[in-house]
Motif scaffolding. Structure first.
Motif, short mmCIF file in Angstrom:
data_model
loop_
_atom_site.label_atom_id
_atom_site.label_comp_id
_atom_site.label_asym_id
_atom_site.label_seq_id
_atom_site.Cartn_x
_atom_site.Cartn_y
_atom_site.Cartn_z
N LYS A 190 0.83 -1.21 0.00
CA LYS A 190 0.00 0.00 0.00
C LYS A 190 0.86 1.26 0.00
N GLU A 191 2.00 1.21 0.67
CA GLU A 191 2.88 2.38 0.73
C GLU A 191 3.40 2.72 -0.67
N LEU A 192 3.74 1.70 -1.44
CA LEU A 192 4.25 1.91 -2.79
C LEU A 192 3.17 2.51 -3.69
N VAL A 193 1.98 1.93 -3.63
CA VAL A 193 0.87 2.43 -4.45
C VAL A 193 0.55 3.87 -4.08
N SER A 194 0.55 4.15 -2.80
CA SER A 194 0.27 5.51 -2.32
C SER A 194 1.32 6.50 -2.82
N ARG A 195 2.58 6.10 -2.76
CA ARG A 195 3.65 7.00 -3.23
C ARG A 195 3.57 7.23 -4.73
N LEU A 196 3.24 6.19 -5.48
CA LEU A 196 3.09 6.34 -6.92
C LEU A 196 1.96 7.31 -7.25
N LEU A 197 0.85 7.18 -6.56
CA LEU A 197 -0.27 8.09 -6.79
C LEU A 197 0.08 9.52 -6.41
N HIS A 198 0.74 9.68 -5.27
CA HIS A 198 1.06 11.03 -4.79
C HIS A 198 2.10 11.74 -5.65
N LEU A 199 2.84 10.99 -6.45
CA LEU A 199 3.80 11.62 -7.36
C LEU A 199 3.10 12.52 -8.37
N TYR A 200 1.86 12.19 -8.69
CA TYR A 200 1.16 12.92 -9.74
C TYR A 200 0.04 13.81 -9.23
N PHE A 201 -0.15 13.88 -7.93
CA PHE A 201 -1.15 14.79 -7.38
C PHE A 201 -0.59 16.20 -7.36
#
Length: 79
Positions: free
Chosen positions: A10-21
């Motif tokens: 979940k941490e990885l998915v969250s970081r990937l998403l937050h890269l583009y917010f």
């Protein structure tokens, strides 16, 4: 698998998403992380399968970046 999104943490998915917010305060729910993790898992599996098929068509024993580059345009269009 506690804390994991269908193979991705979940941490990885969250970081990937937050890269583009654009807004750093954007929050993502647990369900959204789980859904995105499943989408990533399917995408990666499909890329691997298509790369393997391309390697077989070229009579190559191992999938290389070359095969993935050849299947990537259609894969992106399909998703």
């Amino acid at each position: 698998m506690e804390g994991s999104c269908a193979g991705f943490r979940k941490e990885l998915v969250s970081r990937l998403l937050h890269l583009y917010f654009r807004d750093g305060k954007t929050k993502v729910s647990g369900d959204a992380l789980q859904l995105m993790g499943e989408l990533l898992r399917i995408f990666v599996m499909e890329a691997a399968v298509r790369g393997a098929r391309q390697a077989q068509a070229e009579d190559v024993a191992l999938v290389d970046v070359d095969q993935l580059e050849k299947v990537l345009p259609q894969l992106l269009l399909d998703f």
